[in-house]
Design a protein around this motif. Sequence first.
Motif, PDB file in Angstrom:
ATOM      1  N   GLN A 138       9.437  16.568  -0.070  1.00  0.00           N
ATOM      2  CA  GLN A 138      10.212  15.419  -0.518  1.00  0.00           C
ATOM      3  C   GLN A 138      10.052  14.241   0.439  1.00  0.00           C
ATOM      4  O   GLN A 138       9.855  13.093   0.013  1.00  0.00           O
ATOM      5  N   ARG A 139      10.102  14.517   1.731  1.00  0.00           N
ATOM      6  CA  ARG A 139       9.934  13.454   2.716  1.00  0.00           C
ATOM      7  C   ARG A 139       8.514  12.908   2.695  1.00  0.00           C
ATOM      8  O   ARG A 139       8.296  11.704   2.869  1.00  0.00           O
ATOM      9  N   MET A 140       7.533  13.798   2.479  1.00  0.00           N
ATOM     10  CA  MET A 140       6.151  13.354   2.441  1.00  0.00           C
ATOM     11  C   MET A 140       5.919  12.429   1.246  1.00  0.00           C
ATOM     12  O   MET A 140       5.232  11.410   1.355  1.00  0.00           O
ATOM     13  N   ASN A 141       6.520  12.768   0.104  1.00  0.00           N
ATOM     14  CA  ASN A 141       6.377  11.903  -1.069  1.00  0.00           C
ATOM     15  C   ASN A 141       7.035  10.549  -0.832  1.00  0.00           C
ATOM     16  O   ASN A 141       6.483   9.505  -1.219  1.00  0.00           O
ATOM     17  N   ALA A 142       8.203  10.556  -0.200  1.00  0.00           N
ATOM     18  CA  ALA A 142       8.893   9.294   0.085  1.00  0.00           C
ATOM     19  C   ALA A 142       8.081   8.456   1.070  1.00  0.00           C
ATOM     20  O   ALA A 142       7.994   7.222   0.931  1.00  0.00           O
ATOM     21  N   HIS A 143       7.489   9.112   2.047  1.00  0.00           N
ATOM     22  CA  HIS A 143       6.676   8.388   3.029  1.00  0.00           C
ATOM     23  C   HIS A 143       5.421   7.811   2.370  1.00  0.00           C
ATOM     24  O   HIS A 143       5.037   6.668   2.657  1.00  0.00           O
ATOM     25  N   THR A 144       4.809   8.555   1.492  1.00  0.00           N
ATOM     26  CA  THR A 144       3.646   8.059   0.757  1.00  0.00           C
ATOM     27  C   THR A 144       4.031   6.838  -0.068  1.00  0.00           C
ATOM     28  O   THR A 144       3.299   5.831  -0.081  1.00  0.00           O
ATOM     29  N   ASP A 145       5.171   6.898  -0.737  1.00  0.00           N
ATOM     30  CA  ASP A 145       5.652   5.747  -1.513  1.00  0.00           C
ATOM     31  C   ASP A 145       5.820   4.524  -0.617  1.00  0.00           C
ATOM     32  O   ASP A 145       5.456   3.399  -0.999  1.00  0.00           O
ATOM     33  N   ALA A 146       6.369   4.740   0.577  1.00  0.00           N
ATOM     34  CA  ALA A 146       6.618   3.618   1.492  1.00  0.00           C
ATOM     35  C   ALA A 146       5.309   2.988   1.953  1.00  0.00           C
ATOM     36  O   ALA A 146       5.204   1.753   2.075  1.00  0.00           O
ATOM     37  N   LEU A 147       4.301   3.782   2.210  1.00  0.00           N
ATOM     38  CA  LEU A 147       3.006   3.256   2.642  1.00  0.00           C
ATOM     39  C   LEU A 147       2.346   2.433   1.533  1.00  0.00           C
ATOM     40  O   LEU A 147       1.841   1.330   1.775  1.00  0.00           O
ATOM     41  N   VAL A 148       2.345   2.977   0.338  1.00  0.00           N
ATOM     42  CA  VAL A 148       1.753   2.244  -0.784  1.00  0.00           C
ATOM     43  C   VAL A 148       2.502   0.943  -1.018  1.00  0.00           C
ATOM     44  O   VAL A 148       1.895  -0.112  -1.246  1.00  0.00           O
ATOM     45  N   SER A 149       3.820   1.000  -0.942  1.00  0.00           N
ATOM     46  CA  SER A 149       4.630  -0.200  -1.140  1.00  0.00           C
ATOM     47  C   SER A 149       4.321  -1.263  -0.094  1.00  0.00           C
ATOM     48  O   SER A 149       4.262  -2.461  -0.406  1.00  0.00           O
ATOM     49  N   LEU A 150       4.138  -0.847   1.159  1.00  0.00           N
ATOM     50  CA  LEU A 150       3.799  -1.805   2.221  1.00  0.00           C
ATOM     51  C   LEU A 150       2.500  -2.524   1.891  1.00  0.00           C
ATOM     52  O   LEU A 150       2.421  -3.756   2.002  1.00  0.00           O
ATOM     53  N   ALA A 151       1.484  -1.775   1.495  1.00  0.00           N
ATOM     54  CA  ALA A 151       0.186  -2.379   1.195  1.00  0.00           C
ATOM     55  C   ALA A 151       0.266  -3.321   0.008  1.00  0.00           C
ATOM     56  O   ALA A 151      -0.288  -4.430   0.028  1.00  0.00           O
ATOM     57  N   SER A 153       3.077  -4.771  -1.472  1.00  0.00           N
ATOM     58  CA  SER A 153       4.026  -5.886  -1.362  1.00  0.00           C
ATOM     59  C   SER A 153       3.499  -7.009  -0.476  1.00  0.00           C
ATOM     60  O   SER A 153       3.828  -8.182  -0.690  1.00  0.00           O
ATOM     61  N   HIS A 154       2.671  -6.680   0.509  1.00  0.00           N
ATOM     62  CA  HIS A 154       2.118  -7.697   1.403  1.00  0.00           C
ATOM     63  C   HIS A 154       0.736  -8.183   0.976  1.00  0.00           C
ATOM     64  O   HIS A 154       0.168  -9.061   1.627  1.00  0.00           O
ATOM     65  N   GLY A 155       0.198  -7.583  -0.049  1.00  0.00           N
ATOM     66  CA  GLY A 155      -1.135  -7.992  -0.496  1.00  0.00           C
ATOM     67  C   GLY A 155      -2.241  -7.585   0.454  1.00  0.00           C
ATOM     68  O   GLY A 155      -3.298  -8.226   0.500  1.00  0.00           O
ATOM     69  N   PHE A 156      -2.027  -6.501   1.218  1.00  0.00           N
ATOM     70  CA  PHE A 156      -3.056  -6.033   2.139  1.00  0.00           C
ATOM     71  C   PHE A 156      -4.221  -5.411   1.361  1.00  0.00           C
ATOM     72  O   PHE A 156      -4.047  -4.898   0.251  1.00  0.00           O
ATOM     73  N   ALA A 157      -5.399  -5.438   1.967  1.00  0.00           N
ATOM     74  CA  ALA A 157      -6.553  -4.777   1.345  1.00  0.00           C
ATOM     75  C   ALA A 157      -6.397  -3.263   1.392  1.00  0.00           C
ATOM     76  O   ALA A 157      -7.013  -2.545   0.600  1.00  0.00           O
ATOM     77  N   GLY A 158      -5.585  -2.795   2.286  1.00  0.00           N
ATOM     78  CA  GLY A 158      -5.334  -1.367   2.428  1.00  0.00           C
ATOM     79  C   GLY A 158      -4.584  -1.111   3.714  1.00  0.00           C
ATOM     80  O   GLY A 158      -3.999  -2.028   4.300  1.00  0.00           O
ATOM     81  N   LEU A 159      -4.601   0.144   4.157  1.00  0.00           N
ATOM     82  CA  LEU A 159      -3.928   0.523   5.389  1.00  0.00           C
ATOM     83  C   LEU A 159      -4.814   1.455   6.202  1.00  0.00           C
ATOM     84  O   LEU A 159      -5.681   2.148   5.661  1.00  0.00           O
TER      85      LEU A 159
END
Length: 364
Positions: A138-151, A153-159
Amino acid sequence: MWETGRHRGRHVQRQRTTRPWPLVLGLVLVLVAVGAIWLPRALAWRPTVIAAVPYWDLERGLVSVAQHGSFLDEVTPWWYGLAPDGSIVSDLPGGADAENTALIRAGGGGMRLVPTVASTNKGVWAPHVVHDILQDTQRMNAHTDALVSLAVSHGFAGLQIDYEDLEAGDRDLFTSFVTILAARMHERDKVLYVTVHPKTTDAGYDARNMAQDYAALGRTADRLVIMAYDWHWQASEPGPIAPASWVEEVVRYTLSQVPADRVVLGLGLYGYDWVGARGEPVVWRQVEDLVARTGATPAWDEASASPHLEYTLDGAVHEVWYEDARSFDIKLALAEKYGLAGVELWRLGDEDPGTWTVIRDRAT
């Protein structure tokens, strides 16, 4: 032009055909000449050049980006870490406004931004946070969501994720996490780079090496970034941080596991100033200042292809090993020799100006 010719006793009219061979030959020679100039350039090694800008030396790093942006393809802002609950936080002072300003400056020359998220908490390495995330779906899925959201929401090419000092037992879980994260990032047209510790065998030197399965990670991440430095480190005895022969061993092992077009060689632009068995990080400009203040004479170590020097200050003997344009060129040549996808510069901020001449001459 028409001419009269004899054929079987009769006069016949025939058209004289201009032979095309001189024209064809001339065209071929032109194409060969153009190819001799263009083809080597087209086939020349053109790596992706990535530069890291750390939050603790932000201004000098951003100045270097502004001055040398024409040599860079991507910038990785290095200021995202993890809260104890696994959420992503910024270590950059000044809040959101300062972060937005820094991001604009970092990408101002048209470089792609692929920020690094590190397993740090308030600037201190916190591998236990990642360990806890990996152990809880559950925490891993939430963390994955947060990483994708960061990329997104900021318009990054990736992470780029830099999760260091993991436990050997986390190996399969870490691979699974990267596989899921890469798929999620690719769904949003984002890239995923994974930073890994250097090693010359699968087991490597300790548990943190074993935790990173080069072959498996290389199948899912877009780039594997090899930290080919800290052979000697802050808490070791003095010595070169990236001996060229060792770096080549690391590259060779990596390529036995991962295709060259997915490998980025991390190259250090710094060094350490040791007193006894404790070193303090220094950059090239600081070394130059030390030479000017103390009269120390830099020497070149042929065995490691590294510069170094000694000086005495307040009765204490200092030994400095560092990287300059000459040592950088030797290791950049290794990346070229093996046709790697690119290099990542760790880090910008008062690096040897000759570094950029080397990049211009060898990698652009």
